[in-house]
Design an enzyme around this catalytic site. Structure first.
Site, mmCIF file in Angstrom:
data_model
loop_
_atom_site.group_PDB
_atom_site.id
_atom_site.type_symbol
_atom_site.label_atom_id
_atom_site.label_comp_id
_atom_site.label_asym_id
_atom_site.label_seq_id
_atom_site.Cartn_x
_atom_site.Cartn_y
_atom_site.Cartn_z
ATOM 1 N N LYS A 53 24.817 40.867 -1.159
ATOM 2 C CA LYS A 53 24.257 40.884 -0.068
ATOM 3 C C LYS A 53 23.966 41.838 0.744
ATOM 4 O O LYS A 53 24.012 41.522 1.581
ATOM 5 C CB LYS A 53 26.148 40.239 0.745
ATOM 6 C CG LYS A 53 26.458 38.027 0.612
ATOM 7 C CD LYS A 53 28.215 38.540 0.088
ATOM 8 C CE LYS A 53 29.438 39.096 -0.035
ATOM 9 N NZ LYS A 53 29.451 39.150 -1.627
ATOM 10 N N ARG B 262 36.292 35.321 3.939
ATOM 11 C CA ARG B 262 36.534 35.196 2.581
ATOM 12 C C ARG B 262 37.699 34.062 2.347
ATOM 13 O O ARG B 262 37.778 34.228 0.894
ATOM 14 C CB ARG B 262 37.105 36.614 2.145
ATOM 15 C CG ARG B 262 36.153 37.309 0.811
ATOM 16 C CD ARG B 262 36.422 38.804 0.886
ATOM 17 N NE ARG B 262 35.700 39.003 -0.053
ATOM 18 C CZ ARG B 262 34.674 40.360 0.234
ATOM 19 N NH1 ARG B 262 34.653 40.318 0.775
ATOM 20 N NH2 ARG B 262 35.086 40.742 -1.081
ATOM 21 N N ARG C 228 26.491 48.634 -11.020
ATOM 22 C CA ARG C 228 26.174 48.606 -9.632
ATOM 23 C C ARG C 228 26.857 50.525 -9.797
ATOM 24 O O ARG C 228 27.534 50.634 -9.786
ATOM 25 C CB ARG C 228 26.807 47.891 -8.371
ATOM 26 C CG ARG C 228 26.779 48.126 -7.540
ATOM 27 C CD ARG C 228 26.943 46.943 -6.450
ATOM 28 N NE ARG C 228 28.759 47.124 -6.414
ATOM 29 C CZ ARG C 228 29.465 45.793 -5.483
ATOM 30 N NH1 ARG C 228 28.134 45.472 -4.160
ATOM 31 N NH2 ARG C 228 30.206 45.433 -5.239
ATOM 32 N N ARG D 54 31.979 52.561 -7.729
ATOM 33 C CA ARG D 54 33.537 51.702 -7.141
ATOM 34 C C ARG D 54 34.269 51.518 -8.039
ATOM 35 O O ARG D 54 34.307 50.760 -9.110
ATOM 36 C CB ARG D 54 33.128 50.043 -6.585
ATOM 37 C CG ARG D 54 31.678 51.302 -4.508
ATOM 38 C CD ARG D 54 31.283 49.595 -4.195
ATOM 39 N NE ARG D 54 32.659 48.245 -4.489
ATOM 40 C CZ ARG D 54 32.145 47.972 -3.582
ATOM 41 N NH1 ARG D 54 30.980 47.098 -2.703
ATOM 42 N NH2 ARG D 54 33.430 46.566 -3.534
ATOM 43 N N ARG E 147 37.129 39.511 -8.982
ATOM 44 C CA ARG E 147 37.759 39.181 -8.549
ATOM 45 C C ARG E 147 36.625 38.137 -8.430
ATOM 46 O O ARG E 147 36.330 37.567 -7.137
ATOM 47 C CB ARG E 147 36.463 40.890 -7.666
ATOM 48 C CG ARG E 147 36.831 41.876 -7.415
ATOM 49 C CD ARG E 147 35.986 42.863 -7.491
ATOM 50 N NE ARG E 147 35.241 42.730 -6.371
ATOM 51 C CZ ARG E 147 33.765 43.694 -6.643
ATOM 52 N NH1 ARG E 147 33.454 44.563 -7.914
ATOM 53 N NH2 ARG E 147 32.954 43.222 -4.935
HETATM 54 P P1 AMP Z 1 33.135 44.267 -1.222
HETATM 55 O O1 AMP Z 1 32.530 45.441 -0.441
HETATM 56 O O2 AMP Z 1 33.014 42.800 0.059
HETATM 57 O O3 AMP Z 1 32.849 43.809 -1.995
HETATM 58 O O4 AMP Z 1 34.988 44.105 -0.467
HETATM 59 C C1 AMP Z 1 35.774 45.512 -1.188
HETATM 60 C C2 AMP Z 1 36.683 44.589 -1.041
HETATM 61 O O5 AMP Z 1 37.091 45.351 0.046
HETATM 62 C C3 AMP Z 1 37.335 43.304 -1.515
HETATM 63 O O6 AMP Z 1 37.529 42.937 -3.197
HETATM 64 C C4 AMP Z 1 38.828 42.774 -0.984
HETATM 65 O O7 AMP Z 1 39.074 43.948 -1.319
HETATM 66 C C5 AMP Z 1 38.745 43.931 0.478
HETATM 67 N N1 AMP Z 1 38.097 42.254 1.126
HETATM 68 C C6 AMP Z 1 36.780 42.745 2.080
HETATM 69 N N2 AMP Z 1 36.312 41.703 3.227
HETATM 70 C C7 AMP Z 1 37.281 41.036 2.824
HETATM 71 C C8 AMP Z 1 38.018 40.096 3.194
HETATM 72 N N3 AMP Z 1 36.819 39.533 4.735
HETATM 73 N N4 AMP Z 1 39.360 39.067 3.201
HETATM 74 C C9 AMP Z 1 40.479 40.255 2.753
HETATM 75 N N5 AMP Z 1 39.707 41.414 1.259
HETATM 76 C C10 AMP Z 1 38.298 42.133 1.756
#
Ligand code: AMP
Length: 210
Positions: free
Chosen positions: A13, A88, A122, A155, A166
């Protein structure tokens, strides 16, 4: 154009969003990046979300919704946005419908095996957020971003224990959004398995962009 990028972690994404920003001339809004910046800055928000993120869990809806609601009041989103990583959960989607009109939802279709391969390799630039891969898309100089010279790192939530968590969280809480948006007639599926250039082509086809 108000767009959502929906898909499991590691579906590409963020990588497609960087290209789509150029094509559509609208900003990418990544809740994950906003949270990571808060963690790096050790702000009150960062201190609150760090452990949750490291464990691969979701930040609570109230905090996340408030953050996006505020972000969507800023000037740069007047012509649209790409929401990457939000909503989400169903409550997040319902809240979003109350303060913005989503026009299309791009569903990144990829099997778990693809996700595990991508997340396991990654590498991310700490400064500009650009995504590399340890095998398929290495930076020219190890550990240094080709785009901004920033440090390239793994990360915390891309470590194996968090990846599994996740994926579970995605299946339980985020995947129901596929039917939610399909029923509203907003969903466009794209095959997210190929490399990014082909995904860009799939994206343009789905969006009917020449
Ligand atoms: P991402 O970079 O989108 O994979 O997000 C990394 C982490 O940020 C996720 O695993 C969650 O802990 C938190 N996070 C990001 N977006 C959301 C969301 N819309 N709702 C809740 N937690 C989020």
């Amino acid at each position: 154009m108000n767009l959502i990028f929906l898909g499991p972690p590691g579906a590409g994404k963020g990588t497609l969003a960087v290209r789509a920003v150029d094509i559509l001339k609208v900003p990418q809004i990544s809740t994950g990046s906003i949270f990571r910046a808060a963690v790096a800055a050790q702000s009150p928000l960062g201190l609150k979300v760090k452990a949750i993120m490291d464990a691969g869990k979701l930040v609570d809806d109230e905090t996340t919704i408030a953050l996006v609601k505020e972000r969507l009041t800023q000037d740069d989103v007047q012509k649209g946005y790409i929401l990457d990583g939000f909503p989400r959960t169903i409550p997040q989607a319902e809240a979003l419908a109350g303060f913005s009109t989503v026009e299309k939802v791009i569903n990144f279709d990829i099997p778990d095996s693809g996700v595990i391969e991508r997340l396991g390799g990654r590498r991310v630039c700490r400064k500009c957020g650009y995504n590399f891969h340890a095998v398929f898309n290495k930076p020219s100089k190890e550990g240094i971003c080709d785009h901004c010279g920033g440090e390239v790192y793994i990360r915390d939530d891309d470590k194996p224990e968090a990846i599994q968590k996740r994926l579970e969280v995605y299946r339980a809480q985020t995947a129901p959004l596929i039917d939610y948006y399909r029923e509203k007639g907003l969903l466009l599926d794209i095959d997210a398995r190929p490399m990014v250039d082909e995904i860009v082509i799939n994206f343009k086809k789905a969006m009917a962009i020449d």
